[in-house]
Enzyme design. Structure first.
Site, short mmCIF file in Angstrom:
data_model
loop_
_atom_site.label_atom_id
_atom_site.label_comp_id
_atom_site.label_asym_id
_atom_site.label_seq_id
_atom_site.Cartn_x
_atom_site.Cartn_y
_atom_site.Cartn_z
N SER A 91 0.83 -1.20 0.00
CA SER A 91 0.00 0.00 0.00
C SER A 91 0.87 1.25 0.00
O SER A 91 1.57 1.51 -0.98
CB SER A 91 -0.98 -0.03 1.18
OG SER A 91 -1.96 0.96 1.05
N HIS A 198 -8.77 0.40 0.33
CA HIS A 198 -8.64 -0.50 -0.82
C HIS A 198 -9.99 -1.15 -1.17
O HIS A 198 -10.09 -2.37 -1.33
CB HIS A 198 -7.55 -1.54 -0.55
CG HIS A 198 -6.19 -0.94 -0.49
ND1 HIS A 198 -5.54 -0.48 -1.62
CD2 HIS A 198 -5.37 -0.65 0.56
CE1 HIS A 198 -4.38 0.03 -1.27
NE2 HIS A 198 -4.25 -0.05 0.05
#
Length: 300
Positions: A91, A198
């Site tokens: 990420s 996400h």
């Protein structure tokens, strides 16, 4: 050849990289630079956290980034590192990889990551959406549970064949806990996060960040980047940009990314940044890597 991996949100801890800051000029200068770019007193947050900002997404991301970069700059100053073949991160760690591979300047990456943290923090109303870690089965199994039961949830992180993170409305996550536990999930752990990262809840934030990503000036070099978005290898600016634009609202394909490393024959993996979360995940994905974690000065 060496692969370097950088952690994401959840790896933060009070005092991370303080020993580097206190003992190495490279680390101290890195912190100073990022603080100047962002106008945030990062070390006050990281080392003292008197205002409890370290776990707020708008600060967490840039704090982890700064700590990881400080550790990386110190490590390369103390070791003969010439054989870096691949970099990737989980990420926000993908941004750290882009900065440490010199594909983005430290200034550009600091500013875009500061904005990313702010956008993700305020993307949805507080305490309405969330995430949960599911332990015991892989992404295909979890996806089947979601599909078979028509659950309004989605996979956010495919962390390993035994750890999947889902995103959705908090009430959806809580009310469907027993469905997962009745379908071979061994543990169901709600996560202490501010939103459903996400996932489609991040689409507006992703769109807002996309224009800024488009305007970034990338440099090209021989270090390969494996993207969270598609778990593929990228070298050219266009493909790196496109993957980054799609990262925030789509799942992190960490398992596939590590499988890609295995596929291309990488053996030596260096985890740089706070804690050793990624080393644990990688070991659960494959036993074919020699992994070293660097998060304190005794590691260098």
């Amino acid at each position: 050849m060496t692969t370097i991996v950088f952690p994401g949100q959840g790896s933060q801890s009070l005092g991370m990289a303080k020993d580097f800051n206190d003992n190495f000029i490279e680390a101290k200068q890195t912190f100073e630079e990022i603080e100047e770019y962002t106008k945030i007193d990062l070390r006050k947050i990281i080392f003292e956290n008197t205002e409890n900002k370290l776990d707020l997404t708008q600060y967490t991301q840039i704090c982890i980034f700064a700590s990881s970069c400080a550790i990386f700059k110190t490590y390369v100053s103390q070791n003969d590192v010439k054989d870096i073949n691949v970099m990737l991160g989980h990420s926000l760690g993908e941004y750290t990889a882009l900065a440490c591979s010199n594909k983005l300047t430290l200034q550009s990456c600091s500013l875009i990551l500061k904005k990313r943290g702010e956008l993700m923090n305020f993307a949805v109303a507080p305490n309405k959406t969330g995430m949960a870690a599911l332990i015991g089965k892989d992404s295909h199994h979890v996806e089947k549970i979601i599909k078979d039961n028509n659950l309004d949830l989605e996979i956010a992180n495919d962390n390993s064949p035994m750890q999947i993170v889902i995103s959705g409305m908090k009430n959806e996550i809580i009310k469907n806990k027993d469905i997962f536990l009745k379908n071979e999930i061994k543990r169901f752990i709600p996560l202490n996060v501010s939103a459903a990262f996400h996932s489609h809840f991040m689409l507006k934030a992703q769109q807002n960040l996309s224009e800024d990503i488009e305007n970034l000036n990338f440099s090209e070099n021989n270090i390969k980047i494996i993207s969270n978005y598609d778990a593929n290898i990228h070298l050219d600016t266009l493909s790196i940009k496109n993957s980054l634009k799609n990262q925030m609202a789509n799942k992190v394909r960490w398992t596939q990314s590590i499988k890609k490393l295995e596929e291309i024959g990488e053996k030596n993996v260096l985890e740089i940044g706070p804690n050793k979360i990624l080393s644990g995940l990688i070991n659960r994905i494959s036993s074919k890597f020699d992994i070293k974690s660097v998060n304190q000065i005794s590691d260098i």
